[in-house]
Design an enzyme around this catalytic site. Structure first.
Site, PDB file in Angstrom:
ATOM      1  N   LYS A 130      -0.239   4.894  22.749  1.00  0.00           N
ATOM      2  CA  LYS A 130       0.261   6.266  22.714  1.00  0.00           C
ATOM      3  C   LYS A 130       0.562   6.753  21.294  1.00  0.00           C
ATOM      4  O   LYS A 130       0.915   7.920  21.109  1.00  0.00           O
ATOM      5  CB  LYS A 130       1.527   6.385  23.571  1.00  0.00           C
ATOM      6  CG  LYS A 130       1.266   6.141  25.044  1.00  0.00           C
ATOM      7  CD  LYS A 130       2.546   6.286  25.874  1.00  0.00           C
ATOM      8  CE  LYS A 130       2.260   6.042  27.362  1.00  0.00           C
ATOM      9  NZ  LYS A 130       3.493   6.160  28.180  1.00  0.00           N
ATOM     10  N   TYR A 177       0.829  -1.207   0.000  1.00  0.00           N
ATOM     11  CA  TYR A 177       0.000   0.000   0.000  1.00  0.00           C
ATOM     12  C   TYR A 177       0.868   1.263   0.000  1.00  0.00           C
ATOM     13  O   TYR A 177       0.678   2.163  -0.828  1.00  0.00           O
ATOM     14  CB  TYR A 177      -0.918  -0.007   1.216  1.00  0.00           C
ATOM     15  CG  TYR A 177      -1.920   1.127   1.241  1.00  0.00           C
ATOM     16  CD1 TYR A 177      -2.894   1.241   0.247  1.00  0.00           C
ATOM     17  CD2 TYR A 177      -1.909   2.064   2.262  1.00  0.00           C
ATOM     18  CE1 TYR A 177      -3.822   2.266   0.266  1.00  0.00           C
ATOM     19  CE2 TYR A 177      -2.841   3.097   2.296  1.00  0.00           C
ATOM     20  CZ  TYR A 177      -3.790   3.199   1.292  1.00  0.00           C
ATOM     21  OH  TYR A 177      -4.704   4.214   1.320  1.00  0.00           O
TER      22      TYR A 177
END
Length: 451
Positions: free
Chosen positions: A327, A264
């Site tokens: 995070k 991709y």
């Protein structure tokens, strides 16, 4: 009978033959007159002087077209014909080192000196536009806007990730056509613009069926044949796991060329390369958009992307799966904001690439908190090992889009997410509640700043 009588009769017969009107006409009958210009001038000219008339007609036509030419002649120093245009004298060529576009070559610079930019929705004539992947999440919303603007739209989709239901409300519209076709195979159409969105965008799908390069090459070939303007929907994944934060269009990226996401990432980078090669080498009008995370109604429910995952899991009373420590950051834009940016890019005068995304940055834990607040405050969070090559930070620098396109997102995550939840709830549980008003409100909010 004596000789005197014989002579007399012979002489008499001879005189009768001379005056017999049946045997011989009288000697005093006037001869047939010969036609001349003085006796019958019109018939004489039409029959005897046809060649003269042809020559006179040619002379008159020559004088007329010499006195009234079809196009106004230009000075010798300026462009007199599009076919004689010297691209090296074009200011656009000198500034950007790019061949003039096919539209300039065909129309000439004189026909392009139009003052000002036509606002979206106020175009003087409708266009014929093809949207590849138009039955998908973003493509179907784009089709809605184009149809509402008055354009004729052809959708090409193989329904690998797209759904006919996304476009069912356009069935029967004479300005809408739907073709089941895979862009890895060429197709011949007569169009003015090409929005190339056909490519699986989620990890679940693009790892199974990567189609970036071949599909883009075929659509660029179509743009070359018919002189259409071409817009490529690239991705923020071209930046890979970025070492620059936030990411500007000048950043070249940090991509693993052999990783699990490379089909991709590198596929889109190659698509951008092909687009720029067609632009520089063949003068094709090209636009490139780098799309950041987008959400909204009509997303595939189980496509593996974080927003759709969290929403579907919360609705099903399942734990929200957070990969890694949670995070890592992303920025999320509502689909109507993206569609507005794509249309502004297509109608503008800049090639790009342009970042199209919301600079609001959220960690995965913060996103999970927003989903909890919107759907189920008691939803649990479950941590899992992180996936390979997962970017740690992702935030667009959209200053270029603000300056050159006059575009920025207007729908916040807390405002747009409930609209997506309404759509997902209806599709998962078959809730018959009409969510069209809510979606319409979001569309209105997204365009309010441009009114």
């Amino acid at each position: 009978m004596n000789s005197d009588q014989l002579v007399h009769r012979t002489h008499h017969t001879h005189n009768e033959e001379q005056h017999d009107p049946i045997l011989q006409p009288p000697q005093n009958k006037p001869p047939t007159p010969i036609r001349s210009f003085s006796t019958d001038p019109i018939r004489y000219m039409l029959r005897e002087q046809r060649l003269l008339f042809v020559l006179i007609g040619v002379a008159i036509a020559t004088l007329f077209f010499s006195a009234f030419p079809l196009t106004n002649p230009e000075p010798a120093s300026s462009l007199s014909s599009p076919l004689l245009h010297d691209p090296t004298r074009d200011p656009a060529f000198e500034s950007g080192s790019v061949l003039p576009t096919r539209r300039i070559l065909l129309e000439g610079l004189g026909s392009m000196n139009v003052g000002g930019k036509v606002p979206l929705g106020l175009k003087s004539k409708s266009q014929r536009i093809v949207v590849t992947g138009g039955a998908g999440f973003v493509g179907s919303h784009l089709v809605d806007r184009l149809i509402a603007r008055g354009d004729s739209v052809i959708v090409i989709d193989n329904f690998f990730t797209g759904r006919k239901e996304n476009l069912a409300h356009h069935f029967g519209n004479p300005k809408f056509e739907l073709i089941r076709h895979d862009v890895v195979e060429p197709i011949l159409l007569e169009v003015d613009q090409i929005y190339h969105l056909a490519c699986p965008a989620s990890p679940v799908h693009y790892k199974f069926n990567p189609t970036n390069v071949v599909g883009t090459l075929n659509m660029l070939g179509l743009a070359k044949r018919v002189g259409a303007r071409f817009l490529l929907t690239s991705t923020s994944e071209v930046y890979g796991d970025p070492l620059q934060h936030p990411q500007a269009e000048t950043y070249w990226g940090n991509v693993n060329p052999i990783g699990v996401r490379s089909c991709y990432d590198e596929g889109k980078r190659t698509a951008e390369t092909l687009s720029m090669d067609y632009h520089r080498g063949l003068g094709i009008e090209v636009r490139i958009a780098r799309i950041f995370n987008t959400y909204g109604p009509r997303m595939c429910i189980d496509d593996g992307r974080v927003v759709s995952n969290f929403v579907a899991q919360a609705l099903r009373k399942e734990p929200l799966t957070v990969y890694g420590d949670g995070k890592q950051t992303r920025s999320f834009q509502y689909v109507s904001d993206l569609v507005e940016g794509l249309m502004r890019l297509m109608e503008g005068n800049h090639v790009g690439p342009f970042n199209l995304g919301n600079p609001g940055e959220f960690t995965m834990l913060e996103l999970a908190q927003v989903v909890q607040d919107t759907i189920d405050p008691n939803a649990k969070i479950e941590f899992r090992p992180n996936t390979e090559d997962d970017p740690h930070k992702r935030k667009p620098d959209i200053s270029k889009a603000k300056e050159l396109l006059g575009w920025e997102p207007t729908v916040s995550l807390r405002k747009g997410l409930p609209l997506m939840v309404t759509d997902f709830r209806q599709r998962i549980f078959g809730d018959s509640k009409d969510n069209s008003n809510a979606i319409a409100n979001a569309e209105a909010a997204s365009t309010k700043m441009f009114a």
